[in-house]
Structure formats: structure tokens, C-alpha cells
Design an enzyme around this catalytic site. Structure first.
Site, PDB file in Angstrom:
ATOM      1  N   CYS A 167       0.809  -1.223   0.000  1.00 55.61           N
ATOM      2  CA  CYS A 167       0.000   0.000   0.000  1.00 55.61           C
ATOM      3  C   CYS A 167       0.843   1.274   0.000  1.00 55.61           C
ATOM      4  O   CYS A 167       0.297   2.376  -0.136  1.00 55.61           O
ATOM      5  CB  CYS A 167      -0.946  -0.010   1.193  1.00 55.61           C
ATOM      6  SG  CYS A 167      -2.019  -1.464   1.190  1.00 55.61           S
ATOM      7  N   HIS A 307      -2.825   7.734   6.743  1.00 62.44           N
ATOM      8  CA  HIS A 307      -3.073   6.435   6.110  1.00 62.44           C
ATOM      9  C   HIS A 307      -4.465   5.952   6.500  1.00 62.44           C
ATOM     10  O   HIS A 307      -5.211   5.476   5.656  1.00 62.44           O
ATOM     11  CB  HIS A 307      -1.993   5.442   6.529  1.00 62.44           C
ATOM     12  CG  HIS A 307      -2.043   4.149   5.790  1.00 62.44           C
ATOM     13  ND1 HIS A 307      -1.967   4.074   4.420  1.00 62.44           N
ATOM     14  CD2 HIS A 307      -2.169   2.866   6.222  1.00 62.44           C
ATOM     15  CE1 HIS A 307      -2.038   2.807   4.034  1.00 62.44           C
ATOM     16  NE2 HIS A 307      -2.175   2.056   5.117  1.00 62.44           N
ATOM     17  N   GLU A 318      -0.968   5.044  14.147  1.00 68.07           N
ATOM     18  CA  GLU A 318      -0.659   6.256  13.391  1.00 68.07           C
ATOM     19  C   GLU A 318      -0.920   7.505  14.230  1.00 68.07           C
ATOM     20  O   GLU A 318      -0.147   8.474  14.170  1.00 68.07           O
ATOM     21  CB  GLU A 318      -1.472   6.307  12.096  1.00 68.07           C
ATOM     22  CG  GLU A 318      -1.081   7.480  11.200  1.00 68.07           C
ATOM     23  CD  GLU A 318      -1.754   7.462   9.850  1.00 68.07           C
ATOM     24  OE1 GLU A 318      -1.337   8.242   8.971  1.00 68.07           O
ATOM     25  OE2 GLU A 318      -2.703   6.666   9.651  1.00 68.07           O
ATOM     26  N   LYS A 339      -9.697   7.880   2.878  1.00 66.31           N
ATOM     27  CA  LYS A 339     -10.137   6.503   2.641  1.00 66.31           C
ATOM     28  C   LYS A 339     -11.557   6.275   3.156  1.00 66.31           C
ATOM     29  O   LYS A 339     -12.215   5.311   2.750  1.00 66.31           O
ATOM     30  CB  LYS A 339      -9.185   5.512   3.301  1.00 66.31           C
ATOM     31  CG  LYS A 339      -7.824   5.386   2.640  1.00 66.31           C
ATOM     32  CD  LYS A 339      -6.986   4.301   3.316  1.00 66.31           C
ATOM     33  CE  LYS A 339      -5.608   4.202   2.685  1.00 66.31           C
ATOM     34  NZ  LYS A 339      -4.743   5.360   3.016  1.00 66.31           N
ATOM     35  N   HIS A 344      -9.821   1.955   0.285  1.00 64.34           N
ATOM     36  CA  HIS A 344      -8.367   1.777   0.248  1.00 64.34           C
ATOM     37  C   HIS A 344      -7.968   1.250  -1.126  1.00 64.34           C
ATOM     38  O   HIS A 344      -8.243   0.106  -1.461  1.00 64.34           O
ATOM     39  CB  HIS A 344      -7.966   0.797   1.341  1.00 64.34           C
ATOM     40  CG  HIS A 344      -6.494   0.711   1.578  1.00 64.34           C
ATOM     41  ND1 HIS A 344      -5.554   1.289   0.747  1.00 64.34           N
ATOM     42  CD2 HIS A 344      -5.782   0.109   2.574  1.00 64.34           C
ATOM     43  CE1 HIS A 344      -4.349   1.035   1.217  1.00 64.34           C
ATOM     44  NE2 HIS A 344      -4.464   0.332   2.325  1.00 64.34           N
ATOM     45  N   PHE A 407       1.755  -3.591   3.806  1.00 61.91           N
ATOM     46  CA  PHE A 407       2.132  -4.920   4.275  1.00 61.91           C
ATOM     47  C   PHE A 407       3.625  -5.131   4.022  1.00 61.91           C
ATOM     48  O   PHE A 407       4.156  -4.739   2.982  1.00 61.91           O
ATOM     49  CB  PHE A 407       1.351  -5.995   3.520  1.00 61.91           C
ATOM     50  CG  PHE A 407      -0.091  -6.135   3.947  1.00 61.91           C
ATOM     51  CD1 PHE A 407      -0.650  -5.360   4.945  1.00 61.91           C
ATOM     52  CD2 PHE A 407      -0.905  -7.065   3.320  1.00 61.91           C
ATOM     53  CE1 PHE A 407      -1.971  -5.503   5.329  1.00 61.91           C
ATOM     54  CE2 PHE A 407      -2.237  -7.219   3.689  1.00 61.91           C
ATOM     55  CZ  PHE A 407      -2.768  -6.438   4.685  1.00 61.91           C
TER      56      PHE A 407
END
Length: 421
Positions: A167, A307, A318, A339, A344, A407
């Protein structure tokens, strides 16, 4: 060596909330959700039956049927967004453009998953008669091929490659493009990301990890970053592409300048295959690295596009990282997760959110984080921070930072600011 300045001169987007930049931005500012029941396949037996799909896409505007047979959906989205960005930058109107110094760097976190799924299924059905694959199988599937198609269409012979870091992919692509230009390796680069994974293997795979929201009764409100009841991300698809250009080159051809790219940071969590570090160690480091690269202080940033995937651990880590990096100034920031509206977009998400930062800097408005109920409070999150809940906020945005985490522990942040001589 004096580094060159890099500006944004073109934008293109095809997203779950709009098939061009203007529509996408308008809907983001208005807090429109792109989530709805899945139409790409019959998802009735899946734990998650909704997503943020691109709507009303017309692939024939990028090529005839023969051409389209060579393109996975993710590459079709990339070509559409790249066409928009190149036209917006008016690159092809410059008769003196040196195409040997124009590059293409377009990322995908997964690439042609649909093509892979179709071909693997075909082989399973015909295994007794031996392997039989479409000759376009490999070149349709691979995650670098979108860059190749864009360069071939326009004859751009400069640096050309794809980036894969889950991502964080398209933020890494933007940073690579930024560095190539400021080091003098290219005059302009068409860069961004694309993804199209809303198919059985994508939804089923993420479901098996318990990564997706399963709020099938209310798709539009399923992505709820920073709220206690968040239960996973909502998958999106599409593409965002930006034209980055060396400042003097842009000025010489009279290009429109949206904003200046001033810094990029990268780091690794080195912690877990899929989970962010619970204390946000990699997130802290990547934001600090971006600020250092830009020669900026934390108080120089006005807006952080988080994010903010709407996952229980990710959002909390975060927030911890933002508070530590920005200190007291964290309470003067606007923070939002777009998002909540777009879903996403996996490998394309960084480019789209960087585009939102560019528009925010250009227009002095911060898009919201939607779907927050004031009674849905997570006791571990500091709500004295301004998460821009529910409604866009007008404010001076001199500089904006965009975070993306992938990831594998991949982290990337990029900073854009108002252009000034």
C-alpha cells in the site's frame, strides 16, 4: 551538487468517487462515500459483499477492443489517469519536448490479479488436455506493465519502471520520480499508481486475513477511521497519476504549477508481515525522514492526510506517531482520512492521497473524515486532535504531508507545499 526543484504540473484520476480530478475532488470535499455492493462479481457468498468500485468506466476511450485485450483492468485505469495528467500538463503540446528526458514511474501493489485469477481458473478447467494460456497472460498481469504502456503510447524514453511496496507503492513511485528529477536524471516524469483487485481472489484473500470490514448492512458508512467501531478497511480501486517536472523546465514552457514537491521519507517497521508496529515506530521515523528531507520543521505542516485505513491497530498506531512527531503542533494540524470516502486503493492509494494534498494546498481546504459518530469514541484515541470529522474545513494549507503504510512494514511519506518563487 545543487538539487533541482520539482513541481506538479498535471493531475489525472479515476476513482470510486469520480472519473476525473474535478469530480473526485468535489466529491471528496463534499464527503461522498464511494462504497456500494460489489458489481464486478457475485459476492453473495463472501464475508464482505461491498467495496468502493469505479463506476461508469468507459475503457474504449483508451483503446480499441484489440488493444484492450492486452490490458488488465488496473492498467486500463492507469492509462486513463495518465492520459488525463499528460493532457492537463500539456506535455504533448510542447514541440520542443525532449522525450528522452521524460519518464514514467507507475506503481501497483498487486497488479493484474484479475488476469491471474482468470488464467489460473482456465488451466484448472483444462488441466487434462495440458496447459493452455493466453499469450498476453504474463504481460497483462505483471505489476510494472502500466508504466510500459504509458511510455509506449507517448514515446517517453526516460526512466521507466514500476514500484511494488504494497500500500506504500505509489508514494514510493512519487518519491522515486521526485528524486530522479531533482538529481537531474529527467525533466519530467508521469508518475502514480493503479490497482483493480475487487475480484474473488482479492476480496476472499483479504477476508481470510480479517482485514476487510464486514458491515454489509451499511456499506456507505463502513469505513470509519478513528472511530471505536472500526472493523477493517473497505477495498477500493482506480488510479491517480501526477506529472512531476523540474521547475525551470516547467517555467520555460509556461506550464501551470499546482504545488511543489519538497520531500519524501521512507522507513520499515521491521515488525510484522501485515500489522503496523503498535507504537508506530516506523510511522514516526518515516514522517521525521520526510520533514528532514524537505528541510522543514513539524510546525511547517498544516495538514496530514493520514493512512487511516479504519483498522483497529493501524489507526491507533498512526495517531500515536503523529502526536510524537508533531508534539504540541499536532493540535494545530488538520488530520483526515480520505479513505473513509474512496476506500483503500491499495497500491494506488498513495498517489491519490498525494493528489488530495496537492488540491488542498492549491485551494486551502481540507477534505473530511466521514462516518464518525460522536458517541463512537475510542478511549485510546486523543480526540483533542482535529480529525476533520464529517465536514471539509477551510484553512490556509501551506504544506501537507501524506502517509502510506504497506504490508511488509513498508512506510512512505511525501510533502507538498505551495509553490513560490
Amino acid at each position: 551538487m545543487e538539487l533541482k526543484r520539482v513541481v506538479v504540473t498535471g493531475l489525472g484520476a479515476i476513482t470510486p468517487i469520480g472519473n476525473d480530478v474535478d469530480t473526485t475532488w468535489k466529491n471528496a470535499v463534499e464527503g461522498v462515500s464511494g462504497a456500494a455492493p460489489i458489481t464486478h462479481f457475485d459476492a453473495s457468498k463472501f464475508k464482505t459483499q461491498f467495496a468502493c468500485e469505479v463506476k461508469g468506466f468507459n475503457p474504449e476511450k483508451i483503446g480499441d477492443r484489440k488493444k484492450l485485450r492486452q490490458l488488465d483492468l488496473y492498467a486500463q485505469y492507469a492509462l486513463d489517469a495518465a492520459d488525463q495528467a499528460v493532457a492537463d500538463a500539456k506535455l504533448e503540446e510542447d514541440e520542443n519536448l525532449d522525450k528522452n528526458r521524460v519518464g514514467v514511474v507507475i506503481a501497483a501493489g498487486i497488479g493484474g490479479l484479475h488476469t491471474f485469477e482468470e488464467e489460473a481458473g482456465y488451466y484448472a478447467m483444462h488441466a487434462e488436455s495440458g496447459p493452455k494460456y493466453n499469450p498476453f497472460f504474463i504481460p497483462k498481469m505483471i505489476a510494472d506493465i502500466a508504466s510500459g504502456h504509458v511510455s509506449m503510447k507517448y514515446g517517453y524514453h526516460g526512466p521507466n519502471f514500476g514500484v511494488v511496496s504494497a500500500c506504500a507503492s505509489s508514494t514510493n513511485a512519487l518519491i522515486d520520480a521526485f528524486n530522479l528529477i531533482r538529481l537531474g536524471k529527467a525533466d519530467a516524469i508521469v508518475t502514480g499508481g493503479a490497482e483493480a483487485a475487487i475480484f474473488p481472489a482479492g476480496v476472499g484473500g483479504f477476508n481470510s486475513m480479517h482485514a476487510l470490514s464486514t458491515r454489509n448492512d451499511s456499506p456507505a458508512t463502513a469505513s470509519r477511521p478513528f472511530s471505536k467501531s472500526r472493523d477493517g478497511f473497505v477495498m477500493g480501486e482506480g488510479s491517480a497519476v501526477l506529472v512531476l517536472e523540474e521547475l525551470e523546465h516547467a517555467k520555460a514552457r509556461g506550464a501551470k504549477i499546482y504545488a511543489e514537491v519538497v520531500g519524501g521519507g521512507m522507513s520499515a517497521d521491521a515488525y510484522h508481515l501485515t500489522a503496523t508496529h503498535p507504537e508506530g515506530l516506523g510511522a514516526k521515523l518515516v514522517m521525521k525522514n520526510a520533514l528532514e528531507d524537505a528541510g522543514m520543521k513539524p510546525e511547517d505542516i498544516d495538514y496530514v492526510n493520514a493512512h487511516g485505513t479504519s483498522t483497529p491497530v493501524g489507526d491507533l498506531s498512526e495517531v500515536k506517531a503523529i502526536k510524537e512527531v508533531f508534539g504540541d503542533h499536532a493540535y494545530d494540524l488538520n488530520i483526515s482520512s480520505t479513505k473513509s470516502m474512496t476506500g483503500h486503493l491499495l497500491g494506488a492509494t498513495g498517489a491519490l492521497e498525494a493528489l488530495f494534498c496537492v488540491k488542498s494546498v492549491q485551494e486551502d481546504i481540507v477534505p473530511p473524515t466521514i462516518n464518525h459518530d460522536p458517541e463512537d469514541m475510542d478511549e485510546e484515541i486523543d480526540y483533542n486532535l482535529n480529525f476533520t470529522f464529517d465536514k471539509a474545513q477551510k484553512r490556509t494549507v501551506n504544506a501537507a504531508l501524506s502517509n502510506t503504510f504497506g504490508f511488509g512494514g513498508h512506510n512512505a511519506s511525501i510533502i507538498v507545499k505551495k509553490y513560490a518563487e
